[in-house]
Design a protein around this motif. Structure first.
Motif, PDB file in Angstrom:
ATOM      1  N   ARG A 271       0.817  -1.229   0.000  1.00 26.20           N
ATOM      2  CA  ARG A 271       0.000   0.000   0.000  1.00 26.20           C
ATOM      3  C   ARG A 271       0.845   1.270   0.000  1.00 26.20           C
ATOM      4  N   HIS A 272       1.957   1.251   0.701  1.00 22.91           N
ATOM      5  CA  HIS A 272       2.710   2.487   0.916  1.00 22.91           C
ATOM      6  C   HIS A 272       4.028   2.537   0.143  1.00 22.91           C
ATOM      7  N   LYS A 273       4.916   1.591   0.446  1.00 21.98           N
ATOM      8  CA  LYS A 273       6.245   1.654  -0.167  1.00 21.98           C
ATOM      9  C   LYS A 273       6.165   1.386  -1.671  1.00 21.98           C
ATOM     10  N   LEU A 274       5.361   0.374  -2.049  1.00 17.85           N
ATOM     11  CA  LEU A 274       5.289   0.012  -3.469  1.00 17.85           C
ATOM     12  C   LEU A 274       4.687   1.139  -4.305  1.00 17.85           C
ATOM     13  N   GLU A 313      -0.865  -4.754  -9.469  1.00 16.90           N
ATOM     14  CA  GLU A 313      -1.560  -6.030  -9.250  1.00 16.90           C
ATOM     15  C   GLU A 313      -1.594  -6.407  -7.770  1.00 16.90           C
ATOM     16  N   TYR A 314      -0.581  -5.969  -7.010  1.00 13.99           N
ATOM     17  CA  TYR A 314      -0.521  -6.315  -5.582  1.00 13.99           C
ATOM     18  C   TYR A 314      -1.618  -5.619  -4.769  1.00 13.99           C
ATOM     19  N   VAL A 315      -2.176  -4.533  -5.286  1.00 18.00           N
ATOM     20  CA  VAL A 315      -3.209  -3.796  -4.526  1.00 18.00           C
ATOM     21  C   VAL A 315      -4.537  -3.695  -5.285  1.00 18.00           C
ATOM     22  N   ARG A 316      -4.587  -4.296  -6.472  1.00 13.67           N
ATOM     23  CA  ARG A 316      -5.785  -4.156  -7.313  1.00 13.67           C
ATOM     24  C   ARG A 316      -7.064  -4.507  -6.542  1.00 13.67           C
ATOM     25  N   ASP A 320      -8.188  -0.589   0.388  1.00 10.35           N
ATOM     26  CA  ASP A 320      -7.396   0.548   0.867  1.00 10.35           C
ATOM     27  C   ASP A 320      -6.113   0.727   0.065  1.00 10.35           C
ATOM     28  N   GLY A 321      -6.073   0.142  -1.131  1.00 11.74           N
ATOM     29  CA  GLY A 321      -4.884   0.258  -1.978  1.00 11.74           C
ATOM     30  C   GLY A 321      -4.916   1.533  -2.806  1.00 11.74           C
TER      31      GLY A 321
END
Length: 397
Positions: A271-274, A313-316, A320-321
């Motif tokens: 959510r944050h670093k990526l 894709e990691y937050v799709r 809260d992404g």
């Protein structure tokens, strides 16, 4: 917060304002993600125009002498086991952060090359010139909950220049930086030393000094919506074995992060670093970020490659992404806001765009010091249409 506290804060702000502040434009720009969730805007594939290097003394060179070559360790079951604390603090030469460089290095490059730009002076007259890092901050603004920013903007011969101003909070934080954070910063640079060689085909040498004055910067052009962009960003290394040798497709971004073992930690990382990694690499057209995950003792125990175009894709499916469309739409909206606000062509006039989390972007108008950032040597050379920059530009007046 009660009314008295508000009033006290307002008085504090008023007391801190420089005397040469001018009457302010009244407009605001909201930053709520819901307002920017439309389709992804047009963003042209970034095209490299040139590059420059900064040496160990932070001196400018209009070439690629500081470019390093990606040289990862051979893959084995044990992992890399890089000691990121090695050499700290005795083999560490950090850059002097008190020196506020503004856009100076990029302007030096621009002065040497503006006559050769495709599209000529007319292209530059309608463009926005800035650092990639400033655009990264704009992209992440709708989701940022901790740190505000200030961007100074001046229009000169049609071109809009954007240069970050260190906020009082950021300055206070920098001056009070705890030893652990200083060491973590070193560890990020040390990781690069383990992963990069000075020549193609050679091996990294982690025995030398880590000197953060040294930098290789790519200068690129692109377009976001109808905004022409000319910007520069620091590049960690180039991969001699990349499928495309054409920059920026051959560039690699290197990052470190702490090892994570729980799903909640990974979720927070995505959510944050990526988001920051994506914004930084997407803008420049860097296809891959290689991350070294360090254990509590400061050793990198594993490496993972994150392709820039797959990060979302990691937050799709995370409510809260973050959403790349929101980031780019907000950035485009800010650039329109800035273009429409800064109409007077005057290198000594500055519109200061300020933002704090939970608030809209505000604007104030200033003349000369402390906010004017286009150096005299640049303004005079462009005005007189000199062919190139002075050999050693004097500091800003």
């Amino acid at each position: 917060m009660d009314r008295r506290e508000n009033k006290r804060r307002a008085e504090k702000v008023e007391a801190a304002e420089p005397r040469n502040k001018l009457p302010s434009p009244a407009s605001l720009l909201p930053t709520d993600p819901a307002l920017y969730s439309g389709p992804f805007p047009f963003y042209g594939r970034p095209s490299e125009l040139g590059c420059f290097s900064l040496d160990a003394q932070r001196q400018y060179h209009g070439d690629a002498q500081a470019l390093r070559y990606y040289s990862p360790p051979p893959t084995n079951d044990q992992g890399p086991h890089f000691d990121l604390r090695d050499g700290y603090p005795d083999r560490y030469q950090p850059r002097d952060e008190e020196v506020q460089e503004g856009l100076d290095h990029l302007l030096r490059w621009l002065l040497d090359h503006r006559g050769k730009l495709e599209g000529g002076p007319g292209w530059l007259a309608g463009a926005i010139v800035t650092w990639r890092g400033h655009l990264t901050k704009l992209l992440t603004t709708p989701y940022e909950q901790q740190e505000g920013w200030q961007l100074a903007a001046s229009r000169f011969q049609g071109t809009l220049y954007l240069s970050e101003v260190e906020t009082p909070a950021a300055r206070a934080q920098r001056l009070a930086r705890p030893p652990l954070l200083r060491e973590l910063m070193y560890m990020g640079y040390k990781f690069e030393q383990y992963m990069c060689a000075d020549k193609p085909g050679s091996f990294p040498d982690p025995s030398g000094e880590v000197n953060t004055n040294v930098a290789f910067c790519s200068v690129l052009r692109s377009r976001l919506g109808n905004h022409r962009l000319l910007f520069s960003g620091e590049v960690d290394c180039t991969d001699p074995r990349a499928p495309s040798t054409q920059p920026p497709a051959c560039y690699v971004e290197l990052k470190t992060s702490k090892e994570m073992h729980r799903p909640g930690h990974w979720r927070s990382f995505y959510r944050h670093k990526l988001l920051k990694w994506w914004a930084q690499s997407f803008l420049l057209g860097v296809p891959n970020v290689v991350a070294g995950f360090r254990n509590p003792e400061g050793f990198v125990c594993s490496l993972k490659t994150f392709p820039t175009m797959e990060m979302f894709e990691y937050v799709r499916n995370d409510r809260d992404g973050w959403n790349p469309s929101v980031c780019m739409n907000f950035c485009a909206a800010f650039l329109s806001f800035a273009q429409n606000t800064v109409v007077q062509d005057d290198p000594r006039l500055v519109h200061l765009f300020s933002w704090e989390p939970g608030s809209p972007v505000t604007v104030s108008k200033h003349r000369d010091a402390p906010y004017a950032f286009l150096p005299t040597w640049y303004v005079e050379a462009v005005t007189q249409d000199l062919p190139s920059a002075p050999k050693t530009p004097s500091p800003k007046d």
